[in-house]
Scaffold this motif. Structure first.
Motif, PDB file in Angstrom:
ATOM      1  N   GLN A 110      39.852  36.448  30.833  1.00 15.34           N
ATOM      2  CA  GLN A 110      39.354  34.678  30.442  1.00 15.34           C
ATOM      3  C   GLN A 110      38.581  34.425  32.193  1.00 15.34           C
ATOM      4  O   GLN A 110      38.081  34.262  31.654  1.00 15.34           O
ATOM      5  N   TYR A 111      39.754  34.140  32.438  1.00 13.88           N
ATOM      6  CA  TYR A 111      39.324  33.196  34.066  1.00 13.88           C
ATOM      7  C   TYR A 111      38.576  34.327  34.801  1.00 13.88           C
ATOM      8  O   TYR A 111      37.700  34.067  34.861  1.00 13.88           O
ATOM      9  N   VAL A 112      39.222  35.249  35.038  1.00 13.06           N
ATOM     10  CA  VAL A 112      38.223  36.906  35.623  1.00 13.06           C
ATOM     11  C   VAL A 112      37.153  37.311  34.625  1.00 13.06           C
ATOM     12  O   VAL A 112      35.282  37.104  35.172  1.00 13.06           O
ATOM     13  N   ALA A 113      37.464  37.913  33.706  1.00  9.52           N
ATOM     14  CA  ALA A 113      36.661  38.926  32.797  1.00  9.52           C
ATOM     15  C   ALA A 113      35.221  37.769  32.294  1.00  9.52           C
ATOM     16  O   ALA A 113      34.314  38.130  32.493  1.00  9.52           O
ATOM     17  N   PHE A 114      35.542  36.737  32.343  1.00 11.34           N
ATOM     18  CA  PHE A 114      34.202  35.695  31.404  1.00 11.34           C
ATOM     19  C   PHE A 114      33.854  34.656  32.656  1.00 11.34           C
ATOM     20  O   PHE A 114      32.996  34.767  32.520  1.00 11.34           O
ATOM     21  N   GLY A 115      34.422  33.725  33.118  1.00 11.45           N
ATOM     22  CA  GLY A 115      34.288  32.839  34.009  1.00 11.45           C
ATOM     23  C   GLY A 115      34.094  33.336  34.745  1.00 11.45           C
ATOM     24  O   GLY A 115      32.930  33.591  35.375  1.00 11.45           O
ATOM     25  N   GLY A 116      34.649  34.633  35.180  1.00 15.40           N
ATOM     26  CA  GLY A 116      34.137  34.241  37.016  1.00 15.40           C
ATOM     27  C   GLY A 116      32.449  35.508  36.738  1.00 15.40           C
ATOM     28  O   GLY A 116      32.094  35.018  37.257  1.00 15.40           O
ATOM     29  N   LEU A 117      33.064  36.070  35.451  1.00 15.84           N
ATOM     30  CA  LEU A 117      31.434  37.302  35.327  1.00 15.84           C
ATOM     31  C   LEU A 117      30.626  35.991  35.324  1.00 15.84           C
ATOM     32  O   LEU A 117      29.162  36.427  35.747  1.00 15.84           O
ATOM     33  N   ALA A 118      30.136  34.636  35.070  1.00 10.08           N
ATOM     34  CA  ALA A 118      29.203  33.979  34.877  1.00 10.08           C
ATOM     35  C   ALA A 118      29.296  33.398  36.094  1.00 10.08           C
ATOM     36  O   ALA A 118      28.148  33.030  36.238  1.00 10.08           O
TER      37      ALA A 118
END
Length: 292
Positions: free
Chosen positions: A90-98
């Motif tokens: 979540q933090y890396v895959a979604f938040g980090g990507l954004a």
């Protein structure tokens, strides 16, 4: 939501702020890169699709990483495994990507906050969160009832299955709904995907496309046949639309993040009560209510 490429500072601390830090670059504009200020609808849609799919791909890779860490550590506890999966997935895959995408476009921290529209919600916006949840409740009940009447099979959600098999970790999922899942998925799918579409398209198609992308990527988290998965994706499209409409109306990412978190938290709470107090077979048809 106003055009993100021409946002002006608003007296209420809103998100309308011009991107003074972004240097125009006509070549990069065509690729949706740094300095992009709208561009063609086709580029916007392609960028949104790429980002929308890339998030789950990174999350899938993070699952492999968690498996490797689990093997190297000689077996992690279920709680440790779930926490690690949430952090990476979540933090890396979604938040980090954004955040990484917006930084690549040339936005600094202040510009990213402005682009996304992150501010403390007002009392009115908190009311919108509650009202939005009631709307989702009614709409999903209606859709789920129709699905039942048609006799269409729905798919199961892996997180829900894990929670029902291990009710002790459900409180963790409830907390994660507000602290991890809601914020991380909304920053990518509403803040960046819908925001990028909104730079080139009107509100309605931007909301529809971002909701469709968001609902569709959940296929990876579902179990069952293709028909069942597609039916469930159609059900998940309903709350996705509400998340997008709320974001468009408030221009405050915190509002759909809270609404998303509330939606999931209620579902996990119902799962907990069902598993610990009732026969799971008594779960209402509203298990069309799946975490999103």
């Amino acid at each position: 939501m106003t055009d993100p490429s021409s946002r002006d500072a608003s007296p209420d601390g809103g998100v309308h702020e011009e991107f003074d830090d972004v240097d125009p670059d006509p070549v990069a504009d065509d690729a949706g890169g740094p300095g992009d200020a709208g561009g063609s609808p086709a580029v916007a849609v392609a960028t949104a699709l790429l980002l929308g799919v890339l998030g789950p791909v990174i999350a899938l890779a993070s699952g492999v990483a968690v498996f490797a860490i689990d093997a190297a550590a000689g077996g992690l506890s279920l709680v440790a495994s779930v926490v690690l999966t949430l952090i990476l997935g979540q933090y890396v895959a979604f938040g980090g990507l954004a955040v990484g995408y917006l930084a690549w476009r040339g936005l600094d921290r202040r510009g990213i906050v402005s682009y996304l529209g992150v501010r403390v919600p007002s009392l009115k916006e908190l009311g919108i969160v509650l009202g939005g949840w009631v709307v989702i409740l009614i709409l999903v009940l209606v859709v789920s009832t129709i699905v039942q009447l048609l006799g269409t099979e729905t798919a199961a959600n892996q997180s829900a299955e894990l929670a029902m098999g291990n009710p002790a970790i459900i409180p963790l999922f409830v907390a994660a709904s507000f602290l991890v899942i809601g914020p991380c998925e909304e920053i990518l799918y509403r803040g960046v995907v819908q925001g990028r579409l909104r730079e080139s398209l009107p509100a309605a198609p931007s909301i529809l496309l971002s909701a469709a992308i968001f609902a569709t990527i959940h296929v990876m988290a579902l179990t069952g046949g293709l028909s069942a998965r597609l039916t469930t994706v159609a059900i998940l499209f309903v709350p996705s639309l509400v998340f997008g409409a709320v974001y468009e109306y408030t221009e405050n990412l915190v509002v759909p993040a809270l609404l998303h978190g509330l939606h999931n938290a209620v579902i996990f709470t119902v799962l907990y009560v069902t598993v610990t107090q009732l026969d799971p077979s008594d779960m209402p048809a509203a298990l069309g209510f799946l975490p999103v």
